[in-house]
Design a protein around this motif. Structure first.
Motif, PDB file in Angstrom:
ATOM      1  N   GLY A  32     -13.121   0.225  -2.260  1.00 64.52           N
ATOM      2  CA  GLY A  32     -13.379   1.496  -1.600  1.00 64.52           C
ATOM      3  C   GLY A  32     -14.301   2.361  -2.441  1.00 64.52           C
ATOM      4  O   GLY A  32     -15.032   3.197  -1.935  1.00 64.52           O
ATOM      5  N   LYS A  33     -14.254   2.150  -3.751  1.00 62.26           N
ATOM      6  CA  LYS A  33     -15.039   3.003  -4.628  1.00 62.26           C
ATOM      7  C   LYS A  33     -16.441   2.503  -4.867  1.00 62.26           C
ATOM      8  O   LYS A  33     -17.348   3.287  -5.094  1.00 62.26           O
ATOM      9  CB  LYS A  33     -14.327   3.135  -5.970  1.00 62.26           C
ATOM     10  CG  LYS A  33     -13.269   4.206  -5.944  1.00 62.26           C
ATOM     11  CD  LYS A  33     -12.422   4.136  -7.165  1.00 62.26           C
ATOM     12  CE  LYS A  33     -13.169   4.600  -8.375  1.00 62.26           C
ATOM     13  NZ  LYS A  33     -12.240   4.773  -9.482  1.00 62.26           N
ATOM     14  N   THR A  34     -16.615   1.196  -4.875  1.00 62.57           N
ATOM     15  CA  THR A  34     -17.929   0.676  -5.258  1.00 62.57           C
ATOM     16  C   THR A  34     -18.845   0.467  -4.065  1.00 62.57           C
ATOM     17  O   THR A  34     -20.029   0.255  -4.229  1.00 62.57           O
ATOM     18  CB  THR A  34     -17.797  -0.672  -5.991  1.00 62.57           C
ATOM     19  OG1 THR A  34     -17.126  -1.586  -5.119  1.00 62.57           O
ATOM     20  CG2 THR A  34     -16.994  -0.525  -7.264  1.00 62.57           C
ATOM     21  N   THR A  85      -7.956   4.682  -3.194  1.00 60.55           N
ATOM     22  CA  THR A  85      -8.707   5.879  -3.574  1.00 60.55           C
ATOM     23  C   THR A  85     -10.129   5.842  -3.018  1.00 60.55           C
ATOM     24  O   THR A  85     -10.706   4.783  -2.839  1.00 60.55           O
ATOM     25  CB  THR A  85      -8.791   6.043  -5.096  1.00 60.55           C
ATOM     26  OG1 THR A  85      -9.451   4.903  -5.618  1.00 60.55           O
ATOM     27  CG2 THR A  85      -7.443   6.174  -5.714  1.00 60.55           C
ATOM     28  N   GLY A  86     -10.644   7.035  -2.775  1.00 59.44           N
ATOM     29  CA  GLY A  86     -12.024   7.150  -2.316  1.00 59.44           C
ATOM     30  C   GLY A  86     -12.205   6.840  -0.844  1.00 59.44           C
ATOM     31  O   GLY A  86     -13.311   6.609  -0.393  1.00 59.44           O
ATOM     32  N   THR A  87     -11.108   6.838  -0.085  1.00 57.21           N
ATOM     33  CA  THR A  87     -11.213   6.498   1.327  1.00 57.21           C
ATOM     34  C   THR A  87     -10.967   7.735   2.187  1.00 57.21           C
ATOM     35  O   THR A  87     -10.446   8.732   1.710  1.00 57.21           O
ATOM     36  CB  THR A  87     -10.160   5.450   1.703  1.00 57.21           C
ATOM     37  OG1 THR A  87      -8.879   5.970   1.359  1.00 57.21           O
ATOM     38  CG2 THR A  87     -10.375   4.158   0.948  1.00 57.21           C
ATOM     39  N   THR A  88     -11.306   7.640   3.472  1.00 54.15           N
ATOM     40  CA  THR A  88     -10.994   8.747   4.367  1.00 54.15           C
ATOM     41  C   THR A  88      -9.484   8.846   4.562  1.00 54.15           C
ATOM     42  O   THR A  88      -8.956   9.932   4.774  1.00 54.15           O
ATOM     43  CB  THR A  88     -11.648   8.550   5.745  1.00 54.15           C
ATOM     44  OG1 THR A  88     -11.369   7.220   6.169  1.00 54.15           O
ATOM     45  CG2 THR A  88     -13.112   8.782   5.699  1.00 54.15           C
ATOM     46  N   GLU A 105      -7.263   8.629   2.406  1.00 54.83           N
ATOM     47  CA  GLU A 105      -6.732   9.461   1.338  1.00 54.83           C
ATOM     48  C   GLU A 105      -6.782  10.939   1.727  1.00 54.83           C
ATOM     49  O   GLU A 105      -5.828  11.689   1.494  1.00 54.83           O
ATOM     50  CB  GLU A 105      -7.562   9.215   0.085  1.00 54.83           C
ATOM     51  CG  GLU A 105      -7.125  10.001  -1.118  1.00 54.83           C
ATOM     52  CD  GLU A 105      -7.864   9.563  -2.349  1.00 54.83           C
ATOM     53  OE1 GLU A 105      -9.098   9.499  -2.292  1.00 54.83           O
ATOM     54  OE2 GLU A 105      -7.216   9.280  -3.353  1.00 54.83           O
ATOM     55  N   LEU A 106      -7.880  11.338   2.334  1.00 52.22           N
ATOM     56  CA  LEU A 106      -8.015  12.738   2.743  1.00 52.22           C
ATOM     57  C   LEU A 106      -7.118  13.051   3.938  1.00 52.22           C
ATOM     58  O   LEU A 106      -6.477  14.101   4.000  1.00 52.22           O
ATOM     59  CB  LEU A 106      -9.474  13.032   3.101  1.00 52.22           C
ATOM     60  CG  LEU A 106     -10.494  12.713   2.001  1.00 52.22           C
ATOM     61  CD1 LEU A 106     -11.894  13.006   2.478  1.00 52.22           C
ATOM     62  CD2 LEU A 106     -10.191  13.502   0.748  1.00 52.22           C
ATOM     63  N   PRO A 121      -2.358   6.109  -6.561  1.00 52.88           N
ATOM     64  CA  PRO A 121      -3.714   5.658  -6.278  1.00 52.88           C
ATOM     65  C   PRO A 121      -3.888   4.193  -6.654  1.00 52.88           C
ATOM     66  O   PRO A 121      -3.468   3.773  -7.735  1.00 52.88           O
ATOM     67  CB  PRO A 121      -4.572   6.557  -7.159  1.00 52.88           C
ATOM     68  CG  PRO A 121      -3.672   7.025  -8.247  1.00 52.88           C
ATOM     69  CD  PRO A 121      -2.272   6.958  -7.750  1.00 52.88           C
ATOM     70  N   GLU A 153      -6.675   0.561  -6.122  1.00 54.98           N
ATOM     71  CA  GLU A 153      -8.074   0.216  -5.905  1.00 54.98           C
ATOM     72  C   GLU A 153      -8.276  -0.715  -4.721  1.00 54.98           C
ATOM     73  O   GLU A 153      -9.156  -0.507  -3.912  1.00 54.98           O
ATOM     74  CB  GLU A 153      -8.629  -0.489  -7.153  1.00 54.98           C
ATOM     75  CG  GLU A 153      -8.905   0.431  -8.303  1.00 54.98           C
ATOM     76  CD  GLU A 153     -10.179   1.220  -8.099  1.00 54.98           C
ATOM     77  OE1 GLU A 153     -11.250   0.610  -8.088  1.00 54.98           O
ATOM     78  OE2 GLU A 153     -10.100   2.443  -7.923  1.00 54.98           O
TER      79      GLU A 153
END
Lengths: 340, 525
Positions: A85-87, A152-155, A157-158, A175, A177
């Motif tokens: 999700g982060k890269t 982490t870093g995903t929609t 999460e928000l 969190p 990966e």
């Protein structure tokens, strides 16, 4: 100290310079390279996961293969690049991959601010929650105080933060990966709840030893239109990916399958749209900068419905119903613009 | 007759820049500087150009926008509506916390292992050699993952603490080791609590001063002052202050206020507990930060025989935190929580002021200590209250400590071996015991050799803490360099800021340690 500052700045500038070599003509790059670099997830059964022989397989992988087949004539000419999700966005922005087909939600900021271009939606999804059955929870609103595994870093999460805040209940985020890591933590009890797109939950649960011991809660807390995306600004390449996806969807609507595509492409038939799609009439392929039979090659791996049924349909372990992802003619949301 | 003439004024000629050794080095350095600047300028303009071509720009405005995500470990107030900047600060504090813990632990481990590696005992010596070789030759990331995996896989999940035949139970009723972390009691400071802490800090300072005075006396006059005085300085004033407060302010009586719909007036806490179970009423306890009465009231409630929280069908309890009594009262009146401890003198007034109706229970809660323990308890899903030490923190902390400890052990060993054996023999001939030889003769001299490499080890710990990402510990790399970067897509800005943070932290550590190094290094006259 002065030296370290200078060298630090040098490193950053160097990295940044290397990262922005992506040139404009992705289509030409792919043709010259003879291989499509396609970003996928690091492994999510049904969507994108390597099998025992190391061959990537899945619903998102099907899109990559269709594009490779349309452009290069060979569905195997794909280099799959696993991204987290982060890269994923860095990989796409830097030109490491030509397109991303990885359960990525089409959002305003990603489209506008991050300068990407979503070419369509290949799966209409929503965020759900999975809990162990013995926890006795029947609604996401009962999750007050629960520990939640979240990529982490995903929609998601928000959305998760918004959902709990608007319901006035608390939670503890853990969190993680990748989906594999989430699965391991969830099964070890390091988190009570795993939340991600409902399709992802179904796929993850399918890989469990005891899928019946886990329930998906009824709440779907967000809209998650998942689709392939490319870099902003390279419209020729964007068109290729967009219309390849549309070809898969239109083919299902028009009844063109991997079984009959060869026969239908042999000579112009009596349905002009099928003829235009398969290149026996008009010059749509040429307009895209591809061969006339680009869609025929793309459809060798099956149309949208076939790819769906083969990888995540009701007869697979993932077992997803078509639901919103049925053709518009069947009451779903799939609606491809016409080929003309 | 001779006249004195000035020596001929040497005029500067341009060729001297190349021919004269005095100026030549400047010439070359200047050329190198120009080359370096142009290189950086080229890279920089290349970056700006490429960004512009991609339609992007460099902007730090995102730092002021709401972050939108939650962080599980936060040392300062933070929620998903706080800004990205605040999320970064939370991350920095988490980085500093784990770095500090790991530095302290690694130093203790390292010094012990380094000294013991030179022990005369064959077994101890070899064990330490094995420790050093095993730990410093396996990458620290592997150690982090091993410890984390062991923690999550071996320790029971909080679910195992529940049920008739729960497979796990809390240690001493206040410690819980679970796969979600270790839950330990937290400290609550009530009236006078701060003063007790200040007294303790002053006592520690006093003890250190006494220790210094004692050493000076020993060195100057060869006279040894008793060691117990130091301990007395440490303990006695703190106990006196603590007792003074618990006997005065701590005698305040408190009452528990509950909504009148769940209890009648003047029932005792025991009766109330039984009513809760029969009526299946759920408790939402209003915890006031810094109020020992609130913590003690909760303890009394949890101590009731009726409150078996481990029973899955028992009363469900949770607690909501407030930063001041006024906030808690407002929230109670609004129905956001339903049990609040207030001083007995205010109880009747407050209860009658609540519009929906509230009563005070008959049982008194005595606020009898300036400092109290806030023990964790099993809430709906997991343990709450007290202090949560997450598995990710433990894994990172221990892995960094044992890994770097092995390097420090080698530094310590090198430092000790750098001291001539004659020093030890001379000290021994004076009749000093081995422990004193090490403390008074060898280690003070060895420090001069040990400190400089120790500084790099501390820097290594701080920088290696960025491996937190592997176990989901929310340090600065996890917040600013992870989620913020990803949610905003501002990679270059975030990475630059991240570099700046690490640079500042590293230079500060190095600066402070160099001051210490200057203090202990050999003073030559």
């Amino acid at each position: 100290m002065k030296k370290s500052v200078i060298f630090g700045a040098l490193t950053v500038a160097g990295m940044a310079a290397a990262a922005s070599v992506a040139s404009a003509g992705t289509l030409d790059d792919v043709k010259a390279r003879g291989k499509l670099n396609c970003g996928v997830t690091t492994g999510l059964v049904g969507f994108a996961a390597p099998d025992a022989n190391g061959n990537w397989d899945g619903f998102d992988v099907g899109v990559c293969r269709a594009v490779a087949a349309a452009v290069l004539g060979d569905p195997a000419a794909v280099e799959f690049v696993p991204t987290t999700g982060k890269t994923r966005f860095t990989a796409l922005a830097s030109g490491e991959i030509d397109m991303l087909a990885r359960n990525t939600t089409w959002t305003f900021s990603r489209d506008v601010d991050l300068k990407f271009e979503f070419v369509g939606v290949n799966y209409y999804d929503g965020q759900g929650f999975m809990v162990p059955k013995d926890l006795g929870v029947s609604s996401a609103k009962d999750l007050d105080g629960a520990t939640v595994c979240i990529q982490t870093g995903t929609t998601t999460e928000l959305n998760l933060a918004d959902f709990f805040r608007s319901n006035g209940i608390s939670y503890e985020p853990v969190p993680i990966e990748t989906n594999a890591e989430a699965q391991q933590q969830y099964l070890a009890g390091a988190c009570d709840v795993y939340t991600t797109d409902a399709s992802g939950l179904a796929a993850t649960r399918a890989a469990f030893e005891d899928p019946a011991g886990h329930v998906l809660l009824p709440e779907i807390v967000s809209k998650e239109p998942l689709g392939p995306l490319v870099r902003h600004g390279d419209n020729e390449w964007g068109d290729v990916v967009r219309w390849t996806l549309n070809a898969l969807i239109t083919a299902e609507e028009l009844g063109v399958t991997s079984a009959n595509v060869g026969e239908l492409a042999g000579a112009a038939g009596d349905n002009p749209e099928v003829n235009r799609l398969l290149g026996t009439e008009g010059n749509l392929g040429e307009m895209l900068g591809l061969d006339a039979d680009w869609a025929v090659k793309a459809l060798a791996g099956g149309n949208y419905g076939e790819i769906f049924e083969k990888n995540i349909g009701e007869n697979t372990p993932v077992g997803l119903a078509r639901g919103l992802n049925a053709q518009w003619t069947e009451g779903g949301l799939l609606y491809s613009p016409p080929f003309r | 007759m001779t006249t004195m003439t000035d020596p001929p004024q040497e005029s500067f000629r341009l060729s001297m820049l190349l021919n004269d050794t005095r100026y030549r080095s400047y010439t070359f350095q200047f050329i190198a500087l120009i080359a370096l600047i142009s290189l950086i300028a080229y890279l920089g303009s290349n970056l700006v150009q490429n960004l512009r071509a991609a339609g992007l720009n460099i902007s730090y405005e995102f730092l002021g926008e709401p972050a939108g995500y939650d962080i599980n470990q936060r040392l300062i107030e933070y929620d998903s509506q706080s800004s990205h900047w605040r999320a970064s600060i939370v991350g920095i504090l988490n980085t500093l916390l784990v770095a500090f813990l790991a530095c302290v632990t690694a130093t203790i481990l390292g010094v012990a292992a380094g000294v013991l590696r030179l022990s005369n005992n064959w077994l101890v010596r070899k064990l330490m050699a094995i420790y050093v070789e095993a730990f410093r030759n396996v990458p620290v990331l592997i150690w982090i993952i091993i410890i984390f995996t062991v923690m999550t896989a071996v320790l029971p999940s909080p679910r195992a603490f529940r049920g008739e035949d729960a497979t796990s139970s809390m240690l001493l009723d206040s410690l819980a080791f679970t796969s979600q972390g270790v839950f330990v009691p937290g400290l609550v400071f009530g009236t006078g609590g701060l003063l007790v802490v200040l007294t303790l800090l002053a006592s520690i300072a006093g003890m250190v001063f006494y220790g210094k005075y004692r050493t000076k006396k020993l060195y100057d006059e060869g006279k040894e002052l008793p060691g117990w005085v130091g301990w007395a300085i440490l303990i006695v004033p703190t106990i006196l202050v603590y007792q003074a407060f618990s006997l005065t302010a701590g005698q305040v009586e408190n009452r528990i206020i509950v909504p009148s719909e769940i209890a009648a007036a003047d029932v005792s806490l025991e009766q109330f507990g039984e009513r809760l179970v029969t009526d299946k009423t759920n408790i939402n306890y209003c915890v006031v930060t810094d109020s020992t009465a609130s913590a003690l009231g909760k303890k009394m409630l949890l101590g009731l025989p009726a409150m078996e929280l481990t029973n899955p069908d028992a009363v469900k309890m949770k607690s909501t935190r407030f930063f001041s009594m006024d906030d808690a009262k407002t929230a109670f009146a609004a129905g956001s929580c339903n049990m609040l401890v207030v001083p007995a003198s205010e109880a009747a007034n407050f209860a009658s002021s609540v519009e929906t109706g509230a009563v005070a229970l008959a049982t008194n809660v005595k606020d009898n200590a300036p400092i109290a323990f806030d023990t964790p308890y099993l809430a709906n899903f997991r343990f709450t209250d007290g202090i949560t030490v997450r598995g990710s923190l433990i894994a990172l902390w221990f892995a960094l400590a044992i890994y770097t400890g092995a390097f420090i052990a080698e530094n310590v060993r090198a430092g000790i071996q750098a001291i001539s054996k004659g020093q030890t023999e001379a000290a021994a001939s004076l009749g000093l015991r081995p422990g004193r030889i090490m403390n008074l003769v060898v280690l003070p001299q060895a420090l001069r050799v040990i400190i400089p490499p120790l500084i790099s080890q501390y820097l290594n710990i701080t920088k290696n803490s960025s491996l937190a990402i592997a176990v989901g510990y929310m340090d600065i790399t996890g917040t600013l360099g992870g989620i913020t970067l990803n949610q905003t897509g501002r990679a270059i800005e975030c990475v630059l800021l991240l570099m700046l943070f690490y640079l500042v932290i590293s230079l500060s550590i190095s600066g402070v340690m160099n001051i210490y190094n200057n203090a202990v290094k050999l003073k030559e006259r």
